[in-house]
Design an enzyme around this catalytic site. Structure first.
Site: not given
Ligand code: SAM
Length: 255
Positions: A75, A98, A131, A154, A230-231
């Site tokens: 991810g 991703e 995935n 997530d 980035e997160e």
């Protein structure tokens, strides 16, 4: 270059922003809604087995002849961690996985542009749209990976969606399969409940052992986990808290 050439890394990451002939892709053209259902049947290309995977499509042929992919950023989002780690481990092949098509396109274009901008560099990183909750063993052999990263996964807050969480009992068996003995799983999140979930599942698993503070400090990758992606940067901008845990894949004494 040494594996810990931090000064060099910072220089390179700055260079990424400087404008020469090659333009880096702009994130605003690759936006996509935040969540993609990892249980739905998206249409993915994936190899039937790791032996069938043609890595020369992703990396320099010469690199694929000498080594196999060792780090997986699961991810990977917009790819910030890969870009940071690339010069730290120039001889190690790293793959970002991703699920979101536009986001993976962005990372692929970003890597292409970085390679053009800095000839001879960033050849050890790549990203595929996949995935990872479904196809990890299609890409990696038993014991192939030395590091797996789960940065700001997530959270899937609702109880009914906890089965979508990327660290769970079933998937940990797969992660233990593709990780070599002494390999590491790195996790960071800004969601305390998810942190408790991930650490409780990992700690309960017989093939993973949590690293202590000293061991974490000694690992040069750990300090990169918080701000590279980035997160992670977004959480910092919003003054959010971050929780991090690292686990070692230990020897399977049952077999
Ligand atoms: N790790 C990146 C970072 O720190 O910036 C991205 C974090 S973002 C909150 C979580 C990412 O995981 C999203 O980009 C999402 O599309 C991706 N993702 C979620 N489930 C996935 C799956 N099953 N396989 C691959 N990627 C997945």
């Amino acid at each position: 270059m040494s594996e810990n050439g931090d000064g060099e890394i910072m220089k390179r990451v700055h260079e990424e922003d400087s404008n020469e002939d090659v333009n880096l892709p702009k994130k605003r053209y690759y936006r996509q809604r935040a969540h993609s259902n990892p249980i739905a049947d998206h249409c993915f290309d994936y190899p039937v087995s790791p032996q069938q995977m043609d890595w020369t499509q992703e990396y320099d042929v010469s690199m694929t002849e000498q080594s196999q992919v060792e780090f997986a950023d699961i991810g990977c989002g917009y790819g910030g961690l890969l870009v940071q780690l690339s010069p730290m481990f120039p001889n190690t092949l790293m793959l970002g996985m991703e699920i979101r098509v536009k986001v993976s396109d962005y990372v692929r274009d970003r890597i292409k542009a970085l390679r053009k901008k800095h000839p001879g560099q960033f050849n050890n990183i790549a990203c595929i749209r996949s995935n990872s909750m479904k196809y990890l063993p299609n890409f990696f052999r038993k014991g192939q990976l030395s590091k797996m990263f789960f940065l700001f996964p997530d959270p899937h807050f609702k109880k009914a969606k906890h089965k979508w969480r990327i660290i769970n009992e079933t998937l940990l068996a797969e992660y233990a399969y593709v990780l070599r003995e002494d390999g590491r799983i790195y996790t960071v999140t800004d969601v305390e409940d998810l942190f408790k979930w991930m650490t409780s599942h990992l700690s309960a698993h017989p093939l993973f052992q949590r690293l202590g503070d000293e061991e974490m400090k000694a690992d040069p990758v750990v300090e990169k986990l918080f701000e590279s992606s980035e997160e992670g940067q977004k959480v910092s901008r919003n003054s959010g808290q971050k929780w991090c845990a690292v686990y070692r894949r230990i020897c399977d004494t049952s077999s």
